[in-house]
Design a protein around this motif. Structure first.
Motif, PDB file in Angstrom:
ATOM      1  N   VAL A  89       0.845  -1.256  -0.040  1.00 19.12           N
ATOM      2  CA  VAL A  89      -0.012  -0.007  -0.140  1.00 19.12           C
ATOM      3  C   VAL A  89       0.759   1.169   0.100  1.00 19.12           C
ATOM      4  N   VAL A  90       2.019   1.295   0.874  1.00 16.37           N
ATOM      5  CA  VAL A  90       2.632   2.458   0.941  1.00 16.37           C
ATOM      6  C   VAL A  90       3.463   2.828  -0.457  1.00 16.37           C
ATOM      7  N   HIS A  91       4.090   1.757  -0.952  1.00 17.00           N
ATOM      8  CA  HIS A  91       4.483   1.751  -2.213  1.00 17.00           C
ATOM      9  C   HIS A  91       3.670   2.280  -3.370  1.00 17.00           C
ATOM     10  N   LEU A  92       2.350   1.647  -3.346  1.00 14.79           N
ATOM     11  CA  LEU A  92       1.474   2.187  -4.400  1.00 14.79           C
ATOM     12  C   LEU A  92       1.365   3.870  -4.319  1.00 14.79           C
ATOM     13  N   VAL A  93       1.211   4.104  -3.177  1.00 20.68           N
ATOM     14  CA  VAL A  93       1.247   5.733  -2.931  1.00 20.68           C
ATOM     15  C   VAL A  93       2.140   6.301  -3.557  1.00 20.68           C
ATOM     16  N   ASP A  94       3.507   5.943  -3.154  1.00 21.37           N
ATOM     17  CA  ASP A  94       4.554   6.603  -3.874  1.00 21.37           C
ATOM     18  C   ASP A  94       4.532   6.370  -5.246  1.00 21.37           C
ATOM     19  N   GLU A  95       4.111   5.318  -5.827  1.00 19.66           N
ATOM     20  CA  GLU A  95       4.022   5.394  -7.212  1.00 19.66           C
ATOM     21  C   GLU A  95       2.902   5.987  -7.885  1.00 19.66           C
ATOM     22  N   PHE A  96       2.026   6.160  -7.379  1.00 22.88           N
ATOM     23  CA  PHE A  96       0.911   7.134  -7.649  1.00 22.88           C
ATOM     24  C   PHE A  96       1.278   8.432  -7.776  1.00 22.88           C
ATOM     25  N   THR A  97       1.984   8.865  -6.583  1.00 23.20           N
ATOM     26  CA  THR A  97       2.450  10.080  -6.682  1.00 23.20           C
ATOM     27  C   THR A  97       3.248  10.564  -7.710  1.00 23.20           C
ATOM     28  N   VAL A  98       4.347   9.673  -8.059  1.00 21.38           N
ATOM     29  CA  VAL A  98       5.136   9.703  -9.232  1.00 21.38           C
ATOM     30  C   VAL A  98       4.441  10.032 -10.666  1.00 21.38           C
ATOM     31  N   PHE A  99       3.483   9.164 -10.818  1.00 16.61           N
ATOM     32  CA  PHE A  99       2.487   9.414 -11.973  1.00 16.61           C
ATOM     33  C   PHE A  99       2.039  10.819 -12.169  1.00 16.61           C
ATOM     34  N   THR A 100       1.371  11.114 -10.888  1.00 12.58           N
ATOM     35  CA  THR A 100       0.473  12.453 -10.952  1.00 12.58           C
ATOM     36  C   THR A 100       1.465  13.561 -11.091  1.00 12.58           C
ATOM     37  N   ASN A 101       2.815  13.480 -10.609  1.00 16.15           N
ATOM     38  CA  ASN A 101       3.735  14.563 -10.654  1.00 16.15           C
ATOM     39  C   ASN A 101       4.267  14.500 -12.133  1.00 16.15           C
ATOM     40  N   ASP A 102       4.407  13.496 -12.625  1.00 21.19           N
ATOM     41  CA  ASP A 102       4.894  13.485 -14.055  1.00 21.19           C
ATOM     42  C   ASP A 102       3.942  13.911 -15.055  1.00 21.19           C
TER      43      ASP A 102
END
Length: 179
Positions: A89-102
């Protein structure tokens, strides 16, 4: 950024659904709160991983705990629960943040300084360094470090810009002593 392939896949699927439904911002807010909950309550992760509790009861518990969350976030959690991926779950949030930032042209940056930055200083730093890495803006996290003596140290991913007085003194020392 996480090294988890599974978390990246879940994050990408959720990001695409969020974009399709125009809910990227609210979903990211929910995910950041979710991350705080999972990081501060290790017992929750253990409970959701426990084989003693039936899947239906776990889903009911999650639905109660996160009843204000976006339905797409809850559905993602349910799928992750079914696939026994709650540890991601925590990794999912980090990856989602990367996608939204990009998608938004934003990068996360840590700015170490001897005192809290003002809004104007943060904006100036964002404007000065965002174009160097090909982004529109930086989302700055200000970290106070009195060991810097003065100046700032900026970290964007694995790139570090160090204009702190302590770093300059260390370079001068190396130049003078030769080691």
């Amino acid at each position: 950024m996480s090294q988890s392939v599974a978390a990246k896949r879940y994050a990408l699927a959720l990001f695409e659904l969020a974009q399709k439904n125009g809910q990227t911002g609210p979903i990211q807010e929910d995910l950041l709160e979710l991350k705080k909950v999972f990081q501060s309550n290790k017992e929750l992760g253990q409970l959701l991983d426990s084989p003693r509790l039936k899947a239906a009861k776990k889903k009911e518990l999650m639905a109660d705990l996160f009843k204000g969350a976006n339905q797409l976030v809850l559905n993602t959690l349910f799928v992750m629960l079914d696939k026994k991926r709650m540890n991601e779950v925590v990794h999912l949030v980090d990856e989602f943040t990367v996608f939204t930032n990009d998608a938004a042209g934003i990068a996360d940056a840590k700015v170490y300084s001897t005192h809290p930055l003002t809004a104007d200083q943060s904006q100036a730093i964002s404007a000065a360094f965002a174009h160097k890495i090909g982004k529109k803006a930086l989302r700055i996290e200000n970290i106070i470090d009195p060991n810097l003596i003065g100046g700032i140290r900026l970290q964007i991913g694995n790139i570090i810009y160090d204009s702190s007085v302590s770093a300059k003194l260390e370079r001068l020392k190396r130049d003078l002593i030769g080691s």
